[in-house]
Write a protein that holds these residues in place. Structure first.
Motif, PDB file in Angstrom:
ATOM      1  N   GLY A 149      -3.285   0.400   8.988  1.00  0.00           N
ATOM      2  CA  GLY A 149      -2.671   1.716   8.868  1.00  0.00           C
ATOM      3  C   GLY A 149      -1.640   2.039   9.920  1.00  0.00           C
ATOM      4  O   GLY A 149      -1.262   3.187  10.094  1.00  0.00           O
TER       5      GLY A 149
ATOM      6  N   LYS B 265       0.786   6.952   2.259  1.00  0.00           N
ATOM      7  CA  LYS B 265      -0.125   8.048   2.603  1.00  0.00           C
ATOM      8  C   LYS B 265      -1.309   7.556   3.426  1.00  0.00           C
ATOM      9  O   LYS B 265      -1.958   8.333   4.109  1.00  0.00           O
ATOM     10  CB  LYS B 265      -0.620   8.771   1.351  1.00  0.00           C
ATOM     11  N   ASP B 266      -1.571   6.253   3.396  1.00  0.00           N
ATOM     12  CA  ASP B 266      -2.668   5.683   4.169  1.00  0.00           C
ATOM     13  C   ASP B 266      -2.280   5.343   5.602  1.00  0.00           C
ATOM     14  O   ASP B 266      -3.123   4.888   6.371  1.00  0.00           O
ATOM     15  CB  ASP B 266      -3.201   4.427   3.467  1.00  0.00           C
ATOM     16  N   LEU B 267      -1.017   5.531   5.966  1.00  0.00           N
ATOM     17  CA  LEU B 267      -0.590   5.242   7.334  1.00  0.00           C
ATOM     18  C   LEU B 267      -1.229   6.225   8.302  1.00  0.00           C
ATOM     19  O   LEU B 267      -1.239   7.429   8.072  1.00  0.00           O
ATOM     20  CB  LEU B 267       0.933   5.313   7.463  1.00  0.00           C
ATOM     21  N   GLN B 268      -1.751   5.680   9.387  1.00  0.00           N
ATOM     22  CA  GLN B 268      -2.349   6.513  10.422  1.00  0.00           C
ATOM     23  C   GLN B 268      -1.413   6.714  11.612  1.00  0.00           C
ATOM     24  O   GLN B 268      -1.521   7.696  12.322  1.00  0.00           O
ATOM     25  CB  GLN B 268      -3.662   5.889  10.888  1.00  0.00           C
TER      26      GLN B 268
ATOM     27  N   ASN C 235       0.825  -1.207   0.000  1.00  0.00           N
ATOM     28  CA  ASN C 235       0.000   0.000   0.000  1.00  0.00           C
ATOM     29  C   ASN C 235       0.856   1.252   0.000  1.00  0.00           C
ATOM     30  O   ASN C 235       2.022   1.227   0.384  1.00  0.00           O
ATOM     31  CB  ASN C 235      -0.916   0.020   1.225  1.00  0.00           C
ATOM     32  N   ASP C 236       0.253   2.343  -0.389  1.00  0.00           N
ATOM     33  CA  ASP C 236       0.918   3.644  -0.379  1.00  0.00           C
ATOM     34  C   ASP C 236       1.036   4.134   1.064  1.00  0.00           C
ATOM     35  O   ASP C 236       0.111   3.993   1.856  1.00  0.00           O
ATOM     36  CB  ASP C 236       0.095   4.631  -1.212  1.00  0.00           C
TER      37      ASP C 236
ATOM     38  N   GLU D 269      -1.977  -5.327   6.444  1.00  0.00           N
ATOM     39  CA  GLU D 269      -2.618  -4.739   5.264  1.00  0.00           C
ATOM     40  C   GLU D 269      -4.043  -5.239   5.040  1.00  0.00           C
ATOM     41  O   GLU D 269      -4.589  -5.103   3.962  1.00  0.00           O
ATOM     42  CB  GLU D 269      -1.776  -5.006   4.020  1.00  0.00           C
TER      43      GLU D 269
END
Length: 94
Positions: free
Chosen positions: A43, A6-9, A3-4, A62
């Protein structure tokens, strides 16, 4: 699937030394048993460093499986700045 980022929280840095011979099951056990956190939290990236500070591992759930990343710096003088104790960093998982 990778995954990209940018989706990490959340990103958690595990301070100190981790045996980087450990795999997904052992690293996820460290997360849950030592820190009381859920390694299956979407995330959320968990990062580990061994005694040699030119190598790190990262673990992320994921949704359909874990992704385990390994990075080794090639230049002899290259090193990650990694906190070895809670005193070296505030507000992080140590």
């Amino acid at each position: 699937m990778l995954n990209d980022a940018k989706d990490l929280q959340a990103v958690y840095i595990v301070c100190g030394y981790t045996d980087l011979r450990k795999g997904i099951d052992s690293l996820s056990n460290i997360i849950s048993q030592t820190y009381g956190m859920d390694p299956f939290q979407p995330g959320t990236l968990f990062m580990f460093c061994g005694r040699k500070i030119d190598r790190i591992k990262a673990l992320i759930w994921e949704g359909d499986g874990f992704l385990l990343c390994y990075k080794r710096l090639e230049q002899k003088a290259s090193k990650f700045q990694w906190p070895r104790s809670q005193e070296e960093v505030s507000g992080q998982m140590c």
